[in-house]
Design an enzyme around this catalytic site. Structure first.
Site, PDB file in Angstrom:
ATOM      1  N   ASN A  71      99.093  50.303  62.375  1.00  0.00           N
ATOM      2  CA  ASN A  71      99.390  51.134  63.519  1.00  0.00           C
ATOM      3  C   ASN A  71      98.147  52.066  63.746  1.00  0.00           C
ATOM      4  O   ASN A  71      97.552  52.539  63.018  1.00  0.00           O
ATOM      5  CB  ASN A  71     100.668  52.269  63.156  1.00  0.00           C
ATOM      6  N   ASN A 102     104.267  68.831  58.945  1.00  0.00           N
ATOM      7  CA  ASN A 102     102.942  68.037  59.213  1.00  0.00           C
ATOM      8  C   ASN A 102     101.945  68.432  60.169  1.00  0.00           C
ATOM      9  O   ASN A 102     102.495  68.546  61.400  1.00  0.00           O
ATOM     10  CB  ASN A 102     103.505  66.511  59.035  1.00  0.00           C
ATOM     11  N   ASN A 130      97.835  67.095  56.936  1.00  0.00           N
ATOM     12  CA  ASN A 130      97.222  65.696  57.216  1.00  0.00           C
ATOM     13  C   ASN A 130      95.688  65.730  57.279  1.00  0.00           C
ATOM     14  O   ASN A 130      95.014  65.723  58.450  1.00  0.00           O
ATOM     15  CB  ASN A 130      97.877  65.097  58.509  1.00  0.00           C
ATOM     16  N   CYS A 133      94.583  60.928  58.322  1.00  0.00           N
ATOM     17  CA  CYS A 133      94.831  59.928  59.337  1.00  0.00           C
ATOM     18  C   CYS A 133      93.505  59.024  59.951  1.00  0.00           C
ATOM     19  O   CYS A 133      92.631  59.732  60.172  1.00  0.00           O
ATOM     20  CB  CYS A 133      95.667  60.671  60.689  1.00  0.00           C
ATOM     21  N   GLY A 246     103.676  55.343  49.861  1.00  0.00           N
ATOM     22  CA  GLY A 246     103.089  54.061  50.025  1.00  0.00           C
ATOM     23  C   GLY A 246     103.833  52.916  49.625  1.00  0.00           C
ATOM     24  O   GLY A 246     103.922  52.467  48.645  1.00  0.00           O
TER      25      GLY A 246
END
Length: 306
Positions: A71, A102, A130, A133, A246
């Site tokens: 993505n 987040n 985060n 990313c 994960g």
């Protein structure tokens, strides 16, 4: 199975079970209410939020791959004001588990300002930062690969907020342990790992990358063994809680993460394949633990590190 204890603690907060819906795969929780009882989950990590609204990257921004998906959504979100005033209060009104807010940013100042906003939001319990990313040009992974910058961001946020701070780490580094230690040195209350692996696919008909940005983040079952290894390494090197992420798709995957030293887990890409997966795994966890003779998650946490 009434004597099977699947409760956990994270940053001093009680969780009914170790399953958290990962950011970016559960939006703000409301959309999943037609599929599952969201109150069956231990926690929900909200969609990554930035200071201002972001439209995300141009299409196409998702493609499938064997064992997973790529993505490049690019932190598409309505911005801090809407999330604090509408999205999190709406989730809190119907959800009794922990909410992880987040946050993302394009600069250290952005990260601090968004975190301060979440700190004032009554519905949010933990601020998940985060720094991992791979799908934004500024911020995200660009900050999360340098331990000195990671420590500076962590300390800057911790100096300005009261709620627990969890740093979400990228696997796209040579030494993830050094990054986790930098988070701990900066005062982080916990770390979560891993985010997606930088990857790509090419359309053989055109010779061009399938994703609009060329590269994107790989998630799904195919990354689980690598993510597990990284969680094991970090859990053995820091004293703060580690949240395993994960490729988790089964109860045994959850147990492996706990045995690797994780306090709890987040489930991401699997939600996009089966929106009922989190609830199913919560229901199956006590039964599987009973089969294996495990009475509580505390009894097996980190056993592979000993």
């Amino acid at each position: 199975m009434n004597n099977i204890d699947i409760s956990v603690k994270l940053c001093g907060l009680d969780m009914k079970n170790p399953v958290i819906a990962a950011s970016g795969t559960f939006n703000f929780g409301q959309e999943f209410k037609e599929f599952i009882n969201i109150n069956s989950l231990g926690g929900i990590s909200t969609k990554g939020t930035t200071l201002k609204p972001r439209p995300g990257n141009r299409l196409p921004r998702i493609c499938e791959s064997k064992g997973g998906m790529l993505n490049t959504v690019g932190l598409h979100n309505p911005g801090l004001k809407t999330v604090v005033e509408s999205e999190i209060p709406a989730l809190r009104s119907t959800y009794d588990g922990i909410i992880l807010a987040n946050v993302g940013g394009a600069s250290i100042e952005d990260y601090i300002e968004v975190s301060e906003g979440m700190d004032k939001c009554e519905g949010a319990d933990i601020i998940e930062v985060n720094i991992s990313c791979p799908n934004v040009q500024c911020g995200g992974m660009a900050f999360g690969t340098d331990p000195s910058v990671v420590e500076k961001i962590t300390r800057g946020i911790k100096d300005r907020v009261k709620k627990p701070v969890m740093m979400k780490l990228t696997p796209n580094v040579t030494d993830i342990v050094s990054v986790a230690k930098a988070c701990e040195e900066g005062g982080a209350d916990a770390v979560s790992l891993v985010n997606t692996f930088l990857a790509m696919r090419i359309d053989v008909k055109t010779g061009r990358p399938i994703l609009s940005t060329g590269y994107g983040g790989l998630s799904g079952g195919g990354i689980f063994p690598i993510a597990l290894r990284m969680v094991h390494q970090v859990a053995g090197a820091v004293s703060i809680p580690v949240v395993g992420i994960g490729g988790i798709e089964s109860v045994d995957n959850i147990l492996e993460m706990i045995m690797a030293g994780a306090s709890c887990v987040q489930i991401g890409a699997a939600n996009l394949v089966d929106p009922t997966i989190c609830e199913k795994l919560v229901e199956k966890l006590p039964e599987r633990m009973d089969e294996l003779g495990y009475r509580s998650l505390d009894d097996i946490r980190g056993v592979s590190l000993k």
